[in-house]
Design a protein around this motif. Structure first.
Motif, PDB file in Angstrom:
ATOM      1  N   MET A 103     -13.262 -38.458  73.811  1.00  0.00           N
ATOM      2  CA  MET A 103     -13.814 -40.024  73.466  1.00  0.00           C
ATOM      3  C   MET A 103     -13.631 -40.244  72.040  1.00  0.00           C
ATOM      4  N   SER A 104     -12.576 -41.045  71.558  1.00  0.00           N
ATOM      5  CA  SER A 104     -12.755 -41.198  70.113  1.00  0.00           C
ATOM      6  C   SER A 104     -12.232 -42.535  69.712  1.00  0.00           C
ATOM      7  N   MET A 105     -13.058 -43.264  69.749  1.00  0.00           N
ATOM      8  CA  MET A 105     -13.147 -44.660  69.395  1.00  0.00           C
ATOM      9  C   MET A 105     -13.138 -45.017  67.990  1.00  0.00           C
ATOM     10  N   THR A 153     -15.421 -50.107  79.161  1.00  0.00           N
ATOM     11  CA  THR A 153     -17.074 -49.937  79.351  1.00  0.00           C
ATOM     12  C   THR A 153     -17.677 -50.459  77.907  1.00  0.00           C
ATOM     13  N   PHE A 154     -16.864 -50.276  76.878  1.00  0.00           N
ATOM     14  CA  PHE A 154     -17.497 -50.786  75.567  1.00  0.00           C
ATOM     15  C   PHE A 154     -17.219 -52.393  75.597  1.00  0.00           C
ATOM     16  N   GLY A 155     -16.209 -52.938  76.172  1.00  0.00           N
ATOM     17  CA  GLY A 155     -16.229 -54.353  76.072  1.00  0.00           C
ATOM     18  C   GLY A 155     -17.234 -55.183  77.250  1.00  0.00           C
ATOM     19  N   LEU A 156     -17.713 -54.429  78.033  1.00  0.00           N
ATOM     20  CA  LEU A 156     -18.409 -55.062  79.196  1.00  0.00           C
ATOM     21  C   LEU A 156     -19.785 -54.915  78.496  1.00  0.00           C
ATOM     22  N   LEU A 157     -19.998 -53.744  77.976  1.00  0.00           N
ATOM     23  CA  LEU A 157     -21.449 -53.817  77.283  1.00  0.00           C
ATOM     24  C   LEU A 157     -21.776 -54.484  75.856  1.00  0.00           C
ATOM     25  N   ALA A 158     -20.725 -54.355  75.146  1.00  0.00           N
ATOM     26  CA  ALA A 158     -20.675 -55.598  73.994  1.00  0.00           C
ATOM     27  C   ALA A 158     -20.861 -57.103  74.364  1.00  0.00           C
ATOM     28  N   LEU A 159     -20.190 -57.417  75.619  1.00  0.00           N
ATOM     29  CA  LEU A 159     -20.117 -58.680  76.191  1.00  0.00           C
ATOM     30  C   LEU A 159     -21.812 -58.866  76.743  1.00  0.00           C
ATOM     31  N   SER A 160     -22.069 -58.218  77.430  1.00  0.00           N
ATOM     32  CA  SER A 160     -23.445 -58.372  77.862  1.00  0.00           C
ATOM     33  C   SER A 160     -24.560 -58.431  76.976  1.00  0.00           C
ATOM     34  N   GLY A 161     -24.539 -57.592  75.752  1.00  0.00           N
ATOM     35  CA  GLY A 161     -25.439 -57.778  74.802  1.00  0.00           C
ATOM     36  C   GLY A 161     -25.287 -59.030  74.010  1.00  0.00           C
ATOM     37  N   ILE A 162     -24.094 -59.311  73.761  1.00  0.00           N
ATOM     38  CA  ILE A 162     -23.996 -60.525  72.945  1.00  0.00           C
ATOM     39  C   ILE A 162     -24.393 -61.889  73.781  1.00  0.00           C
ATOM     40  N   THR A 163     -24.179 -61.817  75.075  1.00  0.00           N
ATOM     41  CA  THR A 163     -24.447 -62.958  75.783  1.00  0.00           C
ATOM     42  C   THR A 163     -26.001 -62.997  75.935  1.00  0.00           C
ATOM     43  N   MET A 201     -25.214 -47.251  72.131  1.00  0.00           N
ATOM     44  CA  MET A 201     -25.327 -46.221  71.179  1.00  0.00           C
ATOM     45  C   MET A 201     -25.671 -44.762  71.971  1.00  0.00           C
ATOM     46  N   ALA A 202     -26.017 -44.800  73.040  1.00  0.00           N
ATOM     47  CA  ALA A 202     -26.125 -43.350  73.604  1.00  0.00           C
ATOM     48  C   ALA A 202     -24.755 -42.741  74.196  1.00  0.00           C
ATOM     49  N   ILE A 203     -24.001 -43.827  74.586  1.00  0.00           N
ATOM     50  CA  ILE A 203     -22.704 -43.438  75.171  1.00  0.00           C
ATOM     51  C   ILE A 203     -21.560 -43.057  74.192  1.00  0.00           C
ATOM     52  N   PHE A 204     -21.381 -43.763  73.412  1.00  0.00           N
ATOM     53  CA  PHE A 204     -20.314 -43.968  72.320  1.00  0.00           C
ATOM     54  C   PHE A 204     -20.787 -43.455  71.105  1.00  0.00           C
ATOM     55  N   LEU A 205     -21.837 -43.753  70.528  1.00  0.00           N
ATOM     56  CA  LEU A 205     -22.273 -43.312  69.218  1.00  0.00           C
ATOM     57  C   LEU A 205     -23.015 -41.892  69.059  1.00  0.00           C
ATOM     58  N   ARG A 206     -23.362 -41.469  70.210  1.00  0.00           N
ATOM     59  CA  ARG A 206     -24.153 -39.822  70.255  1.00  0.00           C
ATOM     60  C   ARG A 206     -25.668 -39.986  69.568  1.00  0.00           C
ATOM     61  N   VAL A 227     -17.090 -39.637  65.105  1.00  0.00           N
ATOM     62  CA  VAL A 227     -16.689 -38.090  65.093  1.00  0.00           C
ATOM     63  C   VAL A 227     -17.989 -37.551  65.852  1.00  0.00           C
ATOM     64  N   PRO A 228     -17.754 -36.229  66.417  1.00  0.00           N
ATOM     65  CA  PRO A 228     -18.638 -35.623  67.160  1.00  0.00           C
ATOM     66  C   PRO A 228     -19.815 -35.300  66.015  1.00  0.00           C
ATOM     67  N   ALA A 229     -21.099 -35.706  66.567  1.00  0.00           N
ATOM     68  CA  ALA A 229     -22.183 -35.535  65.851  1.00  0.00           C
ATOM     69  C   ALA A 229     -23.114 -34.336  66.072  1.00  0.00           C
ATOM     70  N   ALA A 230     -23.988 -33.938  65.530  1.00  0.00           N
ATOM     71  CA  ALA A 230     -24.549 -32.868  65.670  1.00  0.00           C
ATOM     72  C   ALA A 230     -25.564 -32.877  67.068  1.00  0.00           C
ATOM     73  N   SER A 231     -25.910 -31.785  67.373  1.00  0.00           N
ATOM     74  CA  SER A 231     -26.901 -31.665  68.610  1.00  0.00           C
ATOM     75  C   SER A 231     -28.227 -32.250  68.696  1.00  0.00           C
ATOM     76  N   ASP A 232     -28.735 -32.651  69.638  1.00  0.00           N
ATOM     77  CA  ASP A 232     -30.321 -32.997  69.621  1.00  0.00           C
ATOM     78  C   ASP A 232     -31.207 -31.883  68.855  1.00  0.00           C
TER      79      ASP A 232
END
Lengths: 99, 178
Positions: free
Chosen positions: A1-3, B9-19, B48-53, B129-134
């Motif tokens: 998953m790389s956006m 998925t990103f589009g739906l979440l962004a659209l619901s957030g903006i609306t 943030m949780a799904i795409f931005l880790r 890019v993949p971020a560090a773990s929790d």
């Protein structure tokens, strides 16, 4: 998953713009609080996006969310106090400096 | 960028957030506004949780906005009358003045410029890019992020004092002496 990062940045800009427009146009205290939180959400999203783009963790975003919580509760306390003192939440009526 | 499940998925979440954000800002009923704020925060937290880790920050965001929405709900129900709950708080407003219209136009123009920059500059080079773990995130609190962590604690303590000061009942004697 790389956006790429720009969809998140655009979404953050739009959210911030909506919140800022509400803060400019509305004059109700609760509406200002909601608008500021919308703008803050845009800031959180942009910060998380740039943190992820640079390989950082969500720690900076978490700290900023905590500061945003402080802002939110203080603003809500001011709105409640204004409602009790003036029987109104119109922020344009609060035009007197206390000190 | 090709159409993929991530993009949808990103589009739906962004659209619901903006609306939901637009609804929260534009609506006059405080209860519905608080509910829309919560929906918008959930959408942003999901992004943030799904795409931005950043799941911890997403949980913190949901907790903050949920508590704020609950506080607005309780305040509105216990304090406002029926007319105010029905959205008559801003009654008497005659429309935006010229200065406000100019400010909104300037903000809109600024967004157009920033979006253009984001499209043609940052989008070409910066990618998630993949971020560090929790566990690494937890270690950061005790090392590199220790100073911001302590400063945030002081900010929250100051906010607590501010809440008690702001919620203090008005006293006539105190007002006169000040």
């Amino acid at each position: 998953m790389s956006m790429p990062i720009y969809p998140f940045v655009i979404t953050a800009f739009v959210l911030f713009g909506i919140g800022l427009s509400g803060a400019i146009l509305r004059r109700n205290g609760l509406a200002l609080l909601l608008s500021s939180q919308i703008a803050f959400s845009g800031c959180y999203l942009a910060l998380a996006a740039f943190s992820a783009a640079h390989g950082e963790t969500g720690v900076p975003t978490l700290l900023v969310v905590a500061v945003g919580a402080a802002q939110a509760v203080v603003t809500l306390a001011m709105v409640i106090n204004m409602k009790h003192r003036r029987q109104s939440m119109d922020v344009t009526e609060a035009n007197e400096l206390k000190w | 960028m090709p159409i993929s499940l991530d993009l949808v998925t990103f589009g739906l979440l962004a659209l619901s957030g903006i609306t939901a954000a637009s609804f929260a800002v534009a609506h006059r009923r405080p209860l519905l506004g608080a509910f829309a704020l919560l929906i918008s925060a959930l959408s942003v937290a999901a992004l943030m949780a799904i795409f931005l880790r950043a799941p911890i920050a997403a949980v913190a965001l949901i907790s903050l906005q949920g508590a704020l929405a609950a506080a607005i709900y309780v305040f509105s129900v216990s304090t406002l009358d029926d007319g105010q709950l029905a959205g008559q708080i801003d009654k008497g407003r005659t429309g935006p003045s010229r200065a406000r219209a100019v400010a909104v136009g300037a903000v809109t123009a600024g967004f157009v410029i920033m979006v253009a920059v984001a499209f043609f500059d940052a989008g070409s080079s910066m990618r998630i890019v993949p971020a560090a773990s929790d566990s690494t995130s937890g270690d950061l609190f005790a090392s590199r992020a220790l100073v911001p962590f302590v400063i945030t604690g002081f900010v929250l303590l100051a906010a607590l004092v501010g809440i008690f000061q702001g919620m203090r009942a008005p006293s006539e004697e105190g007002e006169r002496s000040l």
